[in-house]
Design a protein around this motif. Structure first.
Motif, PDB file in Angstrom:
ATOM      1  N   LYS A  74       0.821  -1.210   0.000  1.00  0.00           N
ATOM      2  CA  LYS A  74       0.000   0.000   0.000  1.00  0.00           C
ATOM      3  C   LYS A  74       0.859   1.266   0.000  1.00  0.00           C
ATOM      4  CE  LYS A  74      -0.735   0.907   4.923  1.00  0.00           C
ATOM      5  NZ  LYS A  74      -1.732   1.322   5.929  1.00  0.00           N
ATOM      6  N   ASP A  75       2.155   1.138   0.340  1.00  0.00           N
ATOM      7  CA  ASP A  75       3.045   2.299   0.298  1.00  0.00           C
ATOM      8  C   ASP A  75       3.438   2.675  -1.127  1.00  0.00           C
ATOM      9  OD1 ASP A  75       5.033   0.452  -0.469  1.00  0.00           O
ATOM     10  OD2 ASP A  75       5.982   0.418   1.492  1.00  0.00           O
ATOM     11  N   ILE A 125      -1.233 -13.251  -4.895  1.00  0.00           N
ATOM     12  CA  ILE A 125      -1.066 -12.446  -3.697  1.00  0.00           C
ATOM     13  C   ILE A 125      -1.670 -11.065  -3.956  1.00  0.00           C
ATOM     14  CG2 ILE A 125       1.254 -11.700  -4.374  1.00  0.00           C
ATOM     15  CD1 ILE A 125       1.999 -11.791  -1.355  1.00  0.00           C
ATOM     16  N   HIS A 126      -2.298 -10.516  -2.931  1.00  0.00           N
ATOM     17  CA  HIS A 126      -2.975  -9.218  -3.036  1.00  0.00           C
ATOM     18  C   HIS A 126      -2.778  -8.462  -1.735  1.00  0.00           C
ATOM     19  CE1 HIS A 126      -6.179  -6.225  -3.367  1.00  0.00           C
ATOM     20  NE2 HIS A 126      -6.775  -6.738  -2.314  1.00  0.00           N
ATOM     21  N   VAL A 127      -2.506  -7.166  -1.833  1.00  0.00           N
ATOM     22  CA  VAL A 127      -2.398  -6.313  -0.659  1.00  0.00           C
ATOM     23  C   VAL A 127      -3.586  -5.353  -0.667  1.00  0.00           C
ATOM     24  CG1 VAL A 127      -0.999  -4.637   0.585  1.00  0.00           C
ATOM     25  CG2 VAL A 127       0.116  -6.479  -0.686  1.00  0.00           C
ATOM     26  N   ASP A 128      -4.396  -5.384   0.395  1.00  0.00           N
ATOM     27  CA  ASP A 128      -5.588  -4.533   0.414  1.00  0.00           C
ATOM     28  C   ASP A 128      -5.249  -3.118   0.880  1.00  0.00           C
ATOM     29  OD1 ASP A 128      -5.589  -4.495   3.255  1.00  0.00           O
ATOM     30  OD2 ASP A 128      -6.992  -6.171   3.393  1.00  0.00           O
ATOM     31  N   LYS A 129      -6.253  -2.250   0.920  1.00  0.00           N
ATOM     32  CA  LYS A 129      -6.017  -0.839   1.221  1.00  0.00           C
ATOM     33  C   LYS A 129      -5.516  -0.606   2.644  1.00  0.00           C
ATOM     34  CE  LYS A 129     -10.850   0.156   2.456  1.00  0.00           C
ATOM     35  NZ  LYS A 129     -10.609   0.567   3.846  1.00  0.00           N
ATOM     36  N   ASP A 130      -5.709  -1.601   3.515  1.00  0.00           N
ATOM     37  CA  ASP A 130      -5.221  -1.498   4.894  1.00  0.00           C
ATOM     38  C   ASP A 130      -3.846  -2.124   5.075  1.00  0.00           C
ATOM     39  OD1 ASP A 130      -7.608  -0.218   5.813  1.00  0.00           O
ATOM     40  OD2 ASP A 130      -8.596  -2.181   5.812  1.00  0.00           O
ATOM     41  N   VAL A 159      -7.926 -19.521   0.676  1.00  0.00           N
ATOM     42  CA  VAL A 159      -7.406 -18.157   0.639  1.00  0.00           C
ATOM     43  C   VAL A 159      -7.135 -17.741   2.076  1.00  0.00           C
ATOM     44  CG1 VAL A 159      -7.892 -15.746   0.072  1.00  0.00           C
ATOM     45  CG2 VAL A 159      -8.696 -17.574  -1.447  1.00  0.00           C
ATOM     46  N   VAL A 160      -5.957 -17.211   2.341  1.00  0.00           N
ATOM     47  CA  VAL A 160      -5.584 -16.812   3.694  1.00  0.00           C
ATOM     48  C   VAL A 160      -5.296 -15.316   3.720  1.00  0.00           C
ATOM     49  CG1 VAL A 160      -4.047 -17.208   5.648  1.00  0.00           C
ATOM     50  CG2 VAL A 160      -4.555 -19.092   4.074  1.00  0.00           C
ATOM     51  N   LYS A 161      -5.904 -14.637   4.685  1.00  0.00           N
ATOM     52  CA  LYS A 161      -5.651 -13.221   4.918  1.00  0.00           C
ATOM     53  C   LYS A 161      -4.686 -13.080   6.090  1.00  0.00           C
ATOM     54  CE  LYS A 161      -8.023  -8.949   6.416  1.00  0.00           C
ATOM     55  NZ  LYS A 161      -9.329  -8.391   6.866  1.00  0.00           N
ATOM     56  N   PHE A 162      -3.581 -12.371   5.865  1.00  0.00           N
ATOM     57  CA  PHE A 162      -2.579 -12.133   6.894  1.00  0.00           C
ATOM     58  C   PHE A 162      -2.507 -10.639   7.226  1.00  0.00           C
ATOM     59  CE2 PHE A 162      -0.992 -15.864   4.594  1.00  0.00           C
ATOM     60  CZ  PHE A 162      -0.577 -16.723   5.610  1.00  0.00           C
ATOM     61  N   SER A 163      -2.121 -10.351   8.450  1.00  0.00           N
ATOM     62  CA  SER A 163      -1.688  -8.997   8.766  1.00  0.00           C
ATOM     63  C   SER A 163      -0.327  -8.777   8.111  1.00  0.00           C
ATOM     64  CB  SER A 163      -1.569  -8.817  10.275  1.00  0.00           C
ATOM     65  OG  SER A 163      -0.435  -9.528  10.765  1.00  0.00           O
ATOM     66  N   PRO A 164       0.147  -7.535   7.995  1.00  0.00           N
ATOM     67  CA  PRO A 164       1.459  -7.307   7.394  1.00  0.00           C
ATOM     68  C   PRO A 164       2.596  -8.018   8.128  1.00  0.00           C
ATOM     69  CG  PRO A 164       0.230  -5.251   7.533  1.00  0.00           C
ATOM     70  CD  PRO A 164      -0.558  -6.268   8.301  1.00  0.00           C
ATOM     71  N   ASP A 165       2.375  -8.412   9.379  1.00  0.00           N
ATOM     72  CA  ASP A 165       3.399  -9.116  10.153  1.00  0.00           C
ATOM     73  C   ASP A 165       3.245 -10.628  10.119  1.00  0.00           C
ATOM     74  OD1 ASP A 165       4.690  -6.763  10.977  1.00  0.00           O
ATOM     75  OD2 ASP A 165       3.218  -6.474  12.571  1.00  0.00           O
ATOM     76  N   GLY A 166       2.243 -11.119   9.353  1.00  0.00           N
ATOM     77  CA  GLY A 166       2.108 -12.560   9.189  1.00  0.00           C
ATOM     78  C   GLY A 166       1.103 -13.241  10.089  1.00  0.00           C
ATOM     79  N   LYS A 167       0.295 -12.486  10.839  1.00  0.00           N
ATOM     80  CA  LYS A 167      -0.736 -13.093  11.668  1.00  0.00           C
ATOM     81  C   LYS A 167      -1.933 -13.464  10.800  1.00  0.00           C
ATOM     82  CE  LYS A 167      -3.845 -12.174  15.559  1.00  0.00           C
ATOM     83  NZ  LYS A 167      -4.308 -11.160  16.559  1.00  0.00           N
ATOM     84  N   PRO A 195     -12.026  -1.983  -2.741  1.00  0.00           N
ATOM     85  CA  PRO A 195     -11.551  -0.936  -1.837  1.00  0.00           C
ATOM     86  C   PRO A 195     -12.669  -0.120  -1.204  1.00  0.00           C
ATOM     87  CG  PRO A 195     -11.171  -0.322  -4.126  1.00  0.00           C
ATOM     88  CD  PRO A 195     -11.620  -1.748  -4.129  1.00  0.00           C
ATOM     89  N   GLY A 196     -13.881  -0.221  -1.757  1.00  0.00           N
ATOM     90  CA  GLY A 196     -15.011   0.510  -1.208  1.00  0.00           C
ATOM     91  C   GLY A 196     -15.660  -0.171  -0.026  1.00  0.00           C
ATOM     92  N   ASN A 197     -16.170  -1.382  -0.240  1.00  0.00           N
ATOM     93  CA  ASN A 197     -16.912  -2.075   0.817  1.00  0.00           C
ATOM     94  C   ASN A 197     -16.192  -3.286   1.392  1.00  0.00           C
ATOM     95  OD1 ASN A 197     -17.209  -4.045  -1.151  1.00  0.00           O
ATOM     96  ND2 ASN A 197     -19.364  -3.636  -1.543  1.00  0.00           N
ATOM     97  N   GLY A 198     -15.012  -3.628   0.864  1.00  0.00           N
ATOM     98  CA  GLY A 198     -14.243  -4.744   1.403  1.00  0.00           C
ATOM     99  C   GLY A 198     -14.653  -6.113   0.910  1.00  0.00           C
ATOM    100  N   ASP A 199     -15.624  -6.203  -0.022  1.00  0.00           N
ATOM    101  CA  ASP A 199     -16.001  -7.508  -0.565  1.00  0.00           C
ATOM    102  C   ASP A 199     -14.774  -8.209  -1.150  1.00  0.00           C
ATOM    103  OD1 ASP A 199     -18.628  -7.163   0.137  1.00  0.00           O
ATOM    104  OD2 ASP A 199     -19.380  -6.853  -1.901  1.00  0.00           O
TER     105      ASP A 199
END
Length: 368
Positions: A74-75, A125-130, A159-167, A195-199
């Motif tokens: 996101k940076d 791999i995908h990085v969301d707006k957060d 599909v696995v969603k991780f925090s930026p630190d791998g949680k 990016p609007g509703n998070g779907d």
């Protein structure tokens, strides 16, 4: 068959009829009836300087495995990528604790890695707006795999969603199970979030396109993982897919699909309504789209066998008219068709990155 009747068939059609009479099912040809008549697009300006092996794995003492996924943080500057832990297409990450998810700084130096022991065949791999990191696992262990790697049966096809630190924050699908949502997924290969509703949009599948039970669809979930709907089905018609290998949104919020085995890019609404398609971008594995709706399409699979006359490479054009204006040729290898990455991403400065399944690693294309 009388001669007069036979004369009404072309030779390929006659062969198909004979095979059908004999109880033999002919393999579905690559592309669609429309794409098979498209003139190959193999030329255009190339404004990029190429840096092979740009990203360096330093947290572990091992070479790159085959890589399918790459995304920009996101940076707008740092880069994430997946790899399959091992050099070839098999066994992927089975039987190892190697970390297949990597974060690199602007110079290609590894910042961190994670995900060891969780995946069979890490893919998109995908990085969301957060800044959260989403990874697809596009395979499950085969019976032979489980003989070699016992205990791996509860991995894959998720599909696995991780925090930026791998949680781990969320898992879609049931690990180790191919099936239908809401409980399971079938070899998911790409994921994006609205990016609007998070779907959450998940493209499936990565199975053999000649499989009579082939799955080709996009499954949609809300931001909390509740199943909402299915977009599309298996086929070659409008809004149908054979290996929807990557999905992206454009500036209008339309869903852009790399319908790889159908040799086209499809444009749909978020609800799945067919808008149109472009056939000049070839057999597309990966897509990147910038803020001006310029599309960067990576073709990693064209060959004389599956797409005669077309070269592998990156085709660049506009989603407004579908015209290819730039062409980045493939890497030179011992194979006549060379190699090109599957996943592709673009940073804020306009540099491109490809995830290399064949020559492995990440390539950076610097826009001079």
């Amino acid at each position: 068959m009388p001669i007069s009747a036979f004369a009404r068939y072309s030779f390929p059609a006659a062969v198909a009829v004979c095979m059908a009479v004999a109880g033999v099912q002919a393999a579905e040809p690559p592309g669609t009836a429309q794409t098979r008549n498209v003139q190959p697009v193999n030329s255009g300006a190339n404004p990029y300087r190429i840096i092979r092996d740009w990203a360096k794995i330093t947290s572990e003492t091992r070479p790159w495995g085959g890589s399918n996924g790459v995304a920009v943080d996101k940076d707008g500057k740092t880069v994430w990528a997946t790899d399959r832990c091992s050099p070839g297409t098999s066994p992927g990450c089975q039987g190892t604790k190697a970390n297949p998810i990597h974060h690199f700084d602007e110079t290609g130096k590894e910042i961190k890695s994670f995900g060891g022991g969780m995946f069979v065949w890490p893919h998109g791999i995908h990085v969301d707006k957060d800044g959260n990191v989403w990874v697809t696992d596009s395979g499950v262990p085969s019976p032979d795999d489980l003989k070699k790697f016992p205990g791996e049966d509860k991995k894959g096809s998720v599909v696995v969603k991780f925090s930026p630190d791998g949680k781990v924050l969320m898992t879609l699908g049931t690990p180790g199970v191919r099936g239908n949502p809401p409980d399971a997924l079938t070899d998911p290969n790409s994921v994006i979030t609205d990016p609007g509703n998070g779907d959450i949009y998940v493209s499936e599948s990565h199975t053999n396109v000649e499989d009579p039970n082939l799955v080709g669809r996009i499954s949609v979930f809300d931001r909390n993982g509740k199943f909402l709907r299915i977009i599309g089905k298996t086929g070659t018609g409008p809004g149908e897919f054979r290996t929807p290998h990557m999905i992206k949104f454009d500036s209008q919020g339309r869903l852009i699909v790399a319908d790889r085995h159908n040799h086209r890019v499809q444009i749909l609404t978020k609800d799945g309504k067919y808008v149109g398609e472009y056939r000049e971008f070839s057999r597309v594995s990966g897509l990147a789209i910038d803020g001006n709706d310029t599309i960067y399409a990576a073709d990693s699979e064209s060959s004389q066998r599956v797409h005669p006359g077309w070269l592998r490479g990156i085709r660049i054009g506009s989603l407004k008219d579908g015209k290819v204006t730039m062409f980045v040729p493939p890497h030179k290898t011992d194979a006549p068709e060379g190699a090109m990455g599957e996943g592709i991403a673009i940073d804020a400065a306009g540099n491109l990155f490809t995830a290399e399944a064949t020559v492995r690693g990440v390539t950076k294309y610097v826009k001079d």
